[in-house]
Design a protein around this motif. Structure first.
Motif, PDB file in Angstrom:
ATOM      1  N   ILE A  13       0.868  -1.155  -0.166  1.00  0.00           N
ATOM      2  CA  ILE A  13       0.584  -0.137  -0.046  1.00  0.00           C
ATOM      3  C   ILE A  13       0.538   1.186   0.016  1.00  0.00           C
ATOM      4  CG2 ILE A  13      -1.617   1.322   1.351  1.00  0.00           C
ATOM      5  CD1 ILE A  13      -3.080  -1.876   2.197  1.00  0.00           C
ATOM      6  N   ILE A  14       0.803   1.963  -1.329  1.00  0.00           N
ATOM      7  CA  ILE A  14       1.791   3.237  -1.404  1.00  0.00           C
ATOM      8  C   ILE A  14       0.641   4.520  -0.538  1.00  0.00           C
ATOM      9  CG2 ILE A  14       3.292   4.483  -2.624  1.00  0.00           C
ATOM     10  CD1 ILE A  14       3.666   1.903  -4.574  1.00  0.00           C
ATOM     11  N   GLY A  15       1.506   5.311   0.395  1.00  0.00           N
ATOM     12  CA  GLY A  15       0.495   6.340   0.887  1.00  0.00           C
ATOM     13  C   GLY A  15      -0.315   5.456   2.256  1.00  0.00           C
ATOM     14  N   GLY A  16       0.000   4.679   2.478  1.00  0.00           N
ATOM     15  CA  GLY A  16      -0.843   3.129   3.797  1.00  0.00           C
ATOM     16  C   GLY A  16      -1.033   4.160   4.464  1.00  0.00           C
ATOM     17  N   ASN A  17      -0.134   5.129   5.035  1.00  0.00           N
ATOM     18  CA  ASN A  17       0.039   6.401   6.027  1.00  0.00           C
ATOM     19  C   ASN A  17      -0.781   7.831   6.239  1.00  0.00           C
ATOM     20  OD1 ASN A  17       1.668   4.143   8.290  1.00  0.00           O
ATOM     21  ND2 ASN A  17       3.234   4.910   7.263  1.00  0.00           N
ATOM     22  N   GLY A  18      -1.347   7.758   4.848  1.00  0.00           N
ATOM     23  CA  GLY A  18      -2.414   9.017   4.497  1.00  0.00           C
ATOM     24  C   GLY A  18      -3.381   8.930   5.405  1.00  0.00           C
ATOM     25  N   THR A  19      -4.324  10.160   5.031  1.00  0.00           N
ATOM     26  CA  THR A  19      -6.133   9.954   5.549  1.00  0.00           C
ATOM     27  C   THR A  19      -6.632   8.758   5.603  1.00  0.00           C
ATOM     28  OG1 THR A  19      -5.888  12.770   5.932  1.00  0.00           O
ATOM     29  CG2 THR A  19      -7.928  11.721   5.768  1.00  0.00           C
ATOM     30  N   ILE A  20      -6.604   8.848   3.917  1.00  0.00           N
ATOM     31  CA  ILE A  20      -6.918   7.179   3.571  1.00  0.00           C
ATOM     32  C   ILE A  20      -6.799   6.780   3.808  1.00  0.00           C
ATOM     33  CG2 ILE A  20      -8.322   6.334   1.001  1.00  0.00           C
ATOM     34  CD1 ILE A  20      -8.533   9.294  -0.165  1.00  0.00           C
ATOM     35  N   LYS A  70      13.764  -4.290  -4.341  1.00  0.00           N
ATOM     36  CA  LYS A  70      13.428  -4.537  -2.006  1.00  0.00           C
ATOM     37  C   LYS A  70      12.385  -5.464  -1.947  1.00  0.00           C
ATOM     38  CE  LYS A  70      14.020  -2.051   1.983  1.00  0.00           C
ATOM     39  NZ  LYS A  70      14.737  -1.728   2.830  1.00  0.00           N
ATOM     40  N   LEU A  71      11.379  -4.749  -1.971  1.00  0.00           N
ATOM     41  CA  LEU A  71      10.326  -6.343  -1.578  1.00  0.00           C
ATOM     42  C   LEU A  71       9.521  -7.660  -2.622  1.00  0.00           C
ATOM     43  CD1 LEU A  71       7.668  -3.208  -1.131  1.00  0.00           C
ATOM     44  CD2 LEU A  71       8.817  -4.310   0.244  1.00  0.00           C
ATOM     45  N   GLY A  72      10.667  -7.260  -4.042  1.00  0.00           N
ATOM     46  CA  GLY A  72      10.330  -8.912  -4.700  1.00  0.00           C
ATOM     47  C   GLY A  72       8.868  -8.987  -4.480  1.00  0.00           C
ATOM     48  N   LYS A  73       7.940 -10.231  -5.307  1.00  0.00           N
ATOM     49  CA  LYS A  73       6.333 -10.932  -5.434  1.00  0.00           C
ATOM     50  C   LYS A  73       6.033 -10.152  -4.583  1.00  0.00           C
ATOM     51  CE  LYS A  73       7.281 -12.330  -9.837  1.00  0.00           C
ATOM     52  NZ  LYS A  73       7.258 -11.633 -11.011  1.00  0.00           N
ATOM     53  N   VAL A  74       4.686  -9.527  -4.775  1.00  0.00           N
ATOM     54  CA  VAL A  74       3.510  -8.868  -3.898  1.00  0.00           C
ATOM     55  C   VAL A  74       2.386  -9.562  -4.969  1.00  0.00           C
ATOM     56  CG1 VAL A  74       4.743  -7.592  -3.312  1.00  0.00           C
ATOM     57  CG2 VAL A  74       3.584  -6.961  -4.535  1.00  0.00           C
ATOM     58  N   ASP A  75       0.561  -9.645  -3.933  1.00  0.00           N
ATOM     59  CA  ASP A  75      -0.454 -10.341  -4.554  1.00  0.00           C
ATOM     60  C   ASP A  75      -0.987  -8.998  -4.763  1.00  0.00           C
ATOM     61  OD1 ASP A  75       0.311 -12.853  -4.224  1.00  0.00           O
ATOM     62  OD2 ASP A  75      -0.096 -12.819  -1.883  1.00  0.00           O
ATOM     63  N   ALA A  76      -0.567  -7.929  -4.415  1.00  0.00           N
ATOM     64  CA  ALA A  76      -1.550  -6.446  -4.864  1.00  0.00           C
ATOM     65  C   ALA A  76      -0.605  -4.836  -4.584  1.00  0.00           C
ATOM     66  CB  ALA A  76      -2.717  -6.152  -3.909  1.00  0.00           C
ATOM     67  N   ILE A  77      -1.083  -4.405  -5.917  1.00  0.00           N
ATOM     68  CA  ILE A  77      -0.525  -3.443  -5.340  1.00  0.00           C
ATOM     69  C   ILE A  77      -1.354  -2.103  -4.758  1.00  0.00           C
ATOM     70  CG2 ILE A  77       0.531  -1.191  -6.268  1.00  0.00           C
ATOM     71  CD1 ILE A  77       2.648  -4.031  -7.500  1.00  0.00           C
ATOM     72  N   LEU A  78      -1.113  -1.326  -3.178  1.00  0.00           N
ATOM     73  CA  LEU A  78      -2.322  -0.152  -4.579  1.00  0.00           C
ATOM     74  C   LEU A  78      -1.581   1.713  -3.992  1.00  0.00           C
ATOM     75  CD1 LEU A  78      -4.262  -2.142  -2.694  1.00  0.00           C
ATOM     76  CD2 LEU A  78      -5.719  -0.997  -1.336  1.00  0.00           C
ATOM     77  N   CYS A  79      -2.016   1.927  -4.760  1.00  0.00           N
ATOM     78  CA  CYS A  79      -0.838   3.649  -4.402  1.00  0.00           C
ATOM     79  C   CYS A  79      -2.640   4.723  -4.435  1.00  0.00           C
ATOM     80  CB  CYS A  79      -0.856   4.061  -5.973  1.00  0.00           C
ATOM     81  SG  CYS A  79       0.105   5.389  -5.898  1.00  0.00           S
ATOM     82  N   GLY A  97       6.130   4.277   2.128  1.00  0.00           N
ATOM     83  CA  GLY A  97       5.139   6.320   1.827  1.00  0.00           C
ATOM     84  C   GLY A  97       6.959   6.796   1.297  1.00  0.00           C
ATOM     85  N   ARG A  98       6.813   8.050   1.237  1.00  0.00           N
ATOM     86  CA  ARG A  98       7.688   8.857   1.012  1.00  0.00           C
ATOM     87  C   ARG A  98       8.821   9.195   1.903  1.00  0.00           C
ATOM     88  NH1 ARG A  98       6.314  14.002  -2.730  1.00  0.00           N
ATOM     89  NH2 ARG A  98       4.777  14.712  -1.109  1.00  0.00           N
ATOM     90  N   SER A  99       8.276   9.402   3.096  1.00  0.00           N
ATOM     91  CA  SER A  99       9.318  10.118   4.733  1.00  0.00           C
ATOM     92  C   SER A  99       9.025   8.751   5.811  1.00  0.00           C
ATOM     93  CB  SER A  99       9.523  11.368   4.726  1.00  0.00           C
ATOM     94  OG  SER A  99       7.720  11.632   5.637  1.00  0.00           O
ATOM     95  N   ASN A 100       7.913   8.101   5.022  1.00  0.00           N
ATOM     96  CA  ASN A 100       7.838   7.082   6.477  1.00  0.00           C
ATOM     97  C   ASN A 100       7.053   5.668   6.026  1.00  0.00           C
ATOM     98  OD1 ASN A 100       5.279   8.079   6.370  1.00  0.00           O
ATOM     99  ND2 ASN A 100       5.230   8.866   8.092  1.00  0.00           N
ATOM    100  N   GLY A 101       7.278   4.172   6.628  1.00  0.00           N
ATOM    101  CA  GLY A 101       7.018   3.276   6.394  1.00  0.00           C
ATOM    102  C   GLY A 101       7.543   1.940   6.101  1.00  0.00           C
ATOM    103  N   ASP A 102       7.411   0.574   5.485  1.00  0.00           N
ATOM    104  CA  ASP A 102       7.747   0.098   5.904  1.00  0.00           C
ATOM    105  C   ASP A 102       8.612   0.233   4.876  1.00  0.00           C
ATOM    106  OD1 ASP A 102       6.291  -1.501   7.724  1.00  0.00           O
ATOM    107  OD2 ASP A 102       5.143  -1.707   6.295  1.00  0.00           O
ATOM    108  N   VAL A 103       9.113   0.715   3.423  1.00  0.00           N
ATOM    109  CA  VAL A 103       9.812   1.531   2.885  1.00  0.00           C
ATOM    110  C   VAL A 103       9.312   2.640   2.365  1.00  0.00           C
ATOM    111  CG1 VAL A 103       8.376   0.023   1.337  1.00  0.00           C
ATOM    112  CG2 VAL A 103      10.760   0.143   0.868  1.00  0.00           C
TER     113      VAL A 103
END
Length: 200
Positions: A5-12, A52-61, A30-36
Protein backbone atom coordinates in the motif's frame (compact mmCIF):
# COMPACT_ATOMS: atom_id res chain seq x y z
CA UNK A 1 -2.33 -11.99 0.26
CA UNK A 2 0.80 -9.90 0.45
CA UNK A 3 -0.35 -6.33 -0.27
CA UNK A 4 1.77 -3.24 -0.92
CA UNK A 5 0.00 0.00 0.00
CA UNK A 6 1.78 3.11 -1.28
CA UNK A 7 0.56 6.03 0.80
CA UNK A 8 -0.69 3.69 3.51
CA UNK A 9 -0.09 6.24 6.27
CA UNK A 10 -2.18 9.04 4.74
CA UNK A 11 -5.74 10.12 5.57
CA UNK A 12 -7.29 7.49 3.33
CA UNK A 13 -4.37 5.08 3.48
CA UNK A 14 -4.60 4.56 7.24
CA UNK A 15 -8.19 3.34 7.05
CA UNK A 16 -7.52 1.17 4.02
CA UNK A 17 -4.39 -0.32 5.58
CA UNK A 18 -6.25 -1.08 8.80
CA UNK A 19 -8.92 -2.98 6.86
CA UNK A 20 -6.52 -5.13 4.84
CA UNK A 21 -4.23 -5.79 7.83
CA UNK A 22 -7.03 -7.80 9.46
CA UNK A 23 -6.85 -10.49 6.79
CA UNK A 24 -3.64 -10.00 4.83
CA UNK A 25 0.06 -9.19 5.15
CA UNK A 26 0.52 -5.53 4.34
CA UNK A 27 3.60 -3.47 3.48
CA UNK A 28 3.27 0.29 3.73
CA UNK A 29 5.36 2.51 1.45
CA UNK A 30 5.72 6.25 1.83
CA UNK A 31 7.96 9.11 0.84
CA UNK A 32 9.35 9.56 4.34
CA UNK A 33 7.77 6.89 6.54
CA UNK A 34 6.54 3.34 6.26
CA UNK A 35 8.07 -0.11 5.90
CA UNK A 36 9.82 1.06 2.74
CA UNK A 37 10.40 4.50 1.22
CA UNK A 38 9.48 5.54 -2.31
CA UNK A 39 9.14 8.73 -4.33
CA UNK A 40 6.55 7.90 -6.97
CA UNK A 41 7.64 10.87 -9.08
CA UNK A 42 10.94 9.04 -9.64
CA UNK A 43 10.80 5.80 -11.63
CA UNK A 44 14.22 4.72 -10.30
CA UNK A 45 12.83 4.98 -6.78
CA UNK A 46 9.81 2.87 -7.74
CA UNK A 47 12.04 0.23 -9.32
CA UNK A 48 14.32 0.15 -6.26
CA UNK A 49 11.33 -0.31 -3.95
CA UNK A 50 10.02 -3.29 -5.90
CA UNK A 51 13.47 -4.83 -6.19
CA UNK A 52 13.77 -4.65 -2.40
CA UNK A 53 10.31 -6.11 -1.75
CA UNK A 54 10.13 -8.84 -4.37
CA UNK A 55 6.83 -10.44 -5.35
CA UNK A 56 3.47 -9.27 -4.00
CA UNK A 57 -0.14 -10.18 -4.69
CA UNK A 58 -1.65 -6.70 -4.83
CA UNK A 59 -0.46 -3.12 -5.20
CA UNK A 60 -2.47 -0.11 -4.07
CA UNK A 61 -1.39 3.45 -4.74
CA UNK A 62 -3.10 6.05 -2.56
CA UNK A 63 -0.50 8.74 -3.23
CA UNK A 64 0.35 11.48 -5.68
CA UNK A 65 0.16 15.24 -5.74
CA UNK A 66 -0.88 18.01 -8.12
CA UNK A 67 -0.76 21.78 -7.89
CA UNK A 68 -3.96 23.58 -6.89
CA UNK A 69 -4.13 27.18 -8.12
CA UNK A 70 -6.17 29.48 -10.33
CA UNK A 71 -5.76 28.62 -14.01
CA UNK A 72 -4.13 31.96 -14.85
CA UNK A 73 -1.57 31.46 -12.10
CA UNK A 74 -0.47 27.97 -13.15
CA UNK A 75 2.89 27.83 -14.89
CA UNK A 76 4.08 25.03 -17.15
CA UNK A 77 6.21 23.73 -14.28
CA UNK A 78 3.17 23.69 -12.00
CA UNK A 79 1.45 21.28 -14.38
CA UNK A 80 4.50 19.02 -14.36
CA UNK A 81 4.08 18.49 -10.59
CA UNK A 82 0.89 16.54 -11.22
CA UNK A 83 2.12 14.97 -14.43
CA UNK A 84 5.28 13.59 -12.78
CA UNK A 85 3.69 12.59 -9.48
CA UNK A 86 0.06 11.61 -9.67
CA UNK A 87 -0.09 10.72 -13.37
CA UNK A 88 3.28 9.26 -14.41
CA UNK A 89 3.93 8.08 -10.86
CA UNK A 90 0.88 5.82 -11.05
CA UNK A 91 1.56 4.86 -14.67
CA UNK A 92 5.07 3.78 -13.62
CA UNK A 93 3.69 1.81 -10.69
CA UNK A 94 1.73 -0.24 -13.23
CA UNK A 95 4.54 -0.32 -15.81
CA UNK A 96 7.17 -1.48 -13.31
CA UNK A 97 5.00 -3.13 -10.68
CA UNK A 98 3.41 -5.64 -13.07
CA UNK A 99 6.71 -7.53 -13.12
CA UNK A 100 6.63 -7.93 -9.32
CA UNK A 101 3.05 -9.18 -9.10
CA UNK A 102 2.21 -12.83 -8.71
CA UNK A 103 -0.11 -14.21 -11.43
CA UNK A 104 -3.71 -12.99 -11.12
CA UNK A 105 -2.60 -10.11 -8.91
CA UNK A 106 -4.11 -6.64 -8.94
CA UNK A 107 -3.09 -3.00 -9.09
CA UNK A 108 -5.39 -0.29 -7.74
CA UNK A 109 -4.71 3.38 -8.48
CA UNK A 110 -6.41 6.45 -6.98
CA UNK A 111 -7.96 9.61 -8.42
CA UNK A 112 -11.00 11.60 -7.36
CA UNK A 113 -14.20 13.42 -8.21
CA UNK A 114 -12.33 16.25 -9.95
CA UNK A 115 -12.11 14.14 -13.12
CA UNK A 116 -15.91 14.32 -13.45
CA UNK A 117 -16.91 17.29 -11.31
CA UNK A 118 -14.03 19.79 -11.00
CA UNK A 119 -14.05 22.81 -8.72
CA UNK A 120 -12.07 26.05 -8.98
CA UNK A 121 -8.27 25.87 -8.74
CA UNK A 122 -8.21 22.24 -9.92
CA UNK A 123 -7.40 22.51 -13.64
CA UNK A 124 -4.18 20.54 -13.21
CA UNK A 125 -5.57 17.97 -10.77
CA UNK A 126 -8.71 17.38 -12.87
CA UNK A 127 -6.60 16.88 -16.00
CA UNK A 128 -4.38 14.34 -14.27
CA UNK A 129 -7.31 12.40 -12.80
CA UNK A 130 -9.01 12.18 -16.18
CA UNK A 131 -5.80 10.93 -17.75
CA UNK A 132 -5.50 8.13 -15.20
CA UNK A 133 -9.10 7.06 -15.86
CA UNK A 134 -8.36 6.67 -19.57
CA UNK A 135 -5.05 4.94 -18.85
CA UNK A 136 -6.65 2.31 -16.61
CA UNK A 137 -9.36 1.47 -19.15
CA UNK A 138 -6.75 1.06 -21.89
CA UNK A 139 -4.00 -0.76 -19.99
CA UNK A 140 -6.45 -3.37 -18.68
CA UNK A 141 -6.83 -4.57 -22.27
CA UNK A 142 -3.12 -5.37 -22.55
CA UNK A 143 -1.66 -6.24 -19.14
CA UNK A 144 -0.76 -9.93 -18.92
CA UNK A 145 -0.64 -12.85 -16.43
CA UNK A 146 -4.20 -12.34 -15.29
CA UNK A 147 -3.33 -9.01 -13.65
CA UNK A 148 -6.24 -6.67 -13.01
CA UNK A 149 -5.92 -2.86 -12.99
CA UNK A 150 -8.57 -0.56 -11.53
CA UNK A 151 -8.79 2.98 -10.21
CA UNK A 152 -10.75 4.19 -7.19
CA UNK A 153 -12.23 7.66 -7.69
CA UNK A 154 -13.53 9.28 -4.51
CA UNK A 155 -15.37 12.43 -3.59
CA UNK A 156 -14.20 14.47 -0.63
CA UNK A 157 -13.78 11.90 2.11
CA UNK A 158 -15.26 12.24 5.57
CA UNK A 159 -11.91 12.40 7.36
CA UNK A 160 -10.72 15.33 5.20
CA UNK A 161 -14.00 17.26 5.22
CA UNK A 162 -12.99 20.01 7.66
CA UNK A 163 -9.77 20.70 5.76
CA UNK A 164 -11.26 20.88 2.26
CA UNK A 165 -14.96 21.72 2.70
CA UNK A 166 -14.53 25.32 1.50
CA UNK A 167 -13.33 24.01 -1.88
CA UNK A 168 -16.36 21.73 -2.26
CA UNK A 169 -19.51 23.70 -1.42
CA UNK A 170 -22.60 21.51 -1.40
CA UNK A 171 -20.67 18.24 -1.68
CA UNK A 172 -21.59 15.36 0.62
CA UNK A 173 -18.55 13.83 2.34
CA UNK A 174 -17.94 10.18 1.51
CA UNK A 175 -18.17 7.96 4.64
CA UNK A 176 -14.91 6.18 5.38
CA UNK A 177 -16.56 2.73 5.27
CA UNK A 178 -17.48 3.42 1.63
CA UNK A 179 -13.89 4.52 0.97
CA UNK A 180 -12.57 1.24 2.34
CA UNK A 181 -15.18 -0.76 0.40
CA UNK A 182 -14.07 0.82 -2.87
CA UNK A 183 -10.54 -0.51 -2.41
CA UNK A 184 -11.84 -3.86 -1.15
CA UNK A 185 -13.94 -4.21 -4.30
CA UNK A 186 -10.87 -3.68 -6.47
CA UNK A 187 -8.47 -5.92 -4.53
CA UNK A 188 -10.70 -8.74 -3.30
CA UNK A 189 -13.17 -8.81 -6.17
CA UNK A 190 -12.74 -9.61 -9.86
CA UNK A 191 -13.29 -6.12 -11.29
CA UNK A 192 -10.87 -5.15 -14.08
CA UNK A 193 -10.33 -1.96 -16.06
CA UNK A 194 -12.93 -0.13 -14.01
CA UNK A 195 -13.27 3.34 -12.51
CA UNK A 196 -14.79 2.58 -9.10
CA UNK A 197 -16.60 5.80 -8.20
CA UNK A 198 -17.85 6.73 -4.72
CA UNK A 199 -18.79 10.42 -4.79
CA UNK A 200 -21.10 10.64 -1.79
Amino acid sequence: MKILIIGGNGTIGKKVSSYFAKKHEIIIAGRSNGDVNVDIANSDSIAAMFEKLGKVDAILCIAGEAKWANFNELTEEDYYIGLRSKLMGQVNIVRIGQHYLNPNGSITLSTGILADDPVVKTTSAAMVNGGIHSFVQAVALEVENGIRVNVVSLGMVEDAYEKYKDYFPGHNPVPMNKVVNAYARSVEGKTNGQIIRFYE
